[in-house]
Scaffold this active site. Sequence first.
Site, PDB file in Angstrom:
ATOM      1  N   THR A  38     -62.940  31.508  26.322  1.00 32.48           N
ATOM      2  CA  THR A  38     -61.964  32.718  26.463  1.00 32.48           C
ATOM      3  C   THR A  38     -61.393  33.062  25.015  1.00 32.48           C
ATOM      4  OG1 THR A  38     -59.754  31.099  26.711  1.00 32.48           O
ATOM      5  CG2 THR A  38     -61.475  31.892  28.646  1.00 32.48           C
ATOM      6  N   GLU A 101     -53.960  18.285  25.541  1.00 35.43           N
ATOM      7  CA  GLU A 101     -52.712  19.177  25.898  1.00 35.43           C
ATOM      8  C   GLU A 101     -52.325  19.344  27.137  1.00 35.43           C
ATOM      9  OE1 GLU A 101     -54.967  22.509  22.311  1.00 35.43           O
ATOM     10  OE2 GLU A 101     -54.275  23.104  24.282  1.00 35.43           O
TER      11      GLU A 101
END
Length: 173
Positions: A38, A101
């Site tokens: 993305t 993350e």
Amino acid sequence: MASTSVHAGEASSSSSIQRPPPRSWMYHVFLSFRGEDTRTGFTSHLYAALRRKGITTYKDDNNLPKGDFISHELLKAIEDSMFGVIVLSPNYASSSWCLDELCKILDCNKNLGQHIVLIFYGVEPAHVRHHKGTIGEAFKIHERRQKPEDIQRWKAALTEVAGYSGWNPKDYK
């Protein structure tokens, strides 16, 4: 890039939910995304739109100082963000960095009051929750290379986050 300090509002005293005390934030938003899926499309457009609205946003390729140890810098940026925006895409789970993350964002949600916004971009929530499709394929590879405790932690994080109410861009076409 100049940093701005953002102050989180205080929780209502009538609330029965235990909230962390108000604090200052370096960023409004930390974007967690899989670059190959993305970065040049959806995430770049999202980042630009947030910036146009004056929302201070951390995106690794724009904010990460060259030469710094990546994991420390990213983890610090997550801690310093009011919102964690997670763009779950087909190859998100193939990245151990993305999964770390995600775990850190969930930790900051619980311990620092960070808010989570979830975007299912090209993946179904059920596939994320049950580790199916490309998510499951990524874990087959991780299981050959990574420590079992990391696999377990990452799967638990994906299962948890898949239960959150999320936004699916295909629903708005």
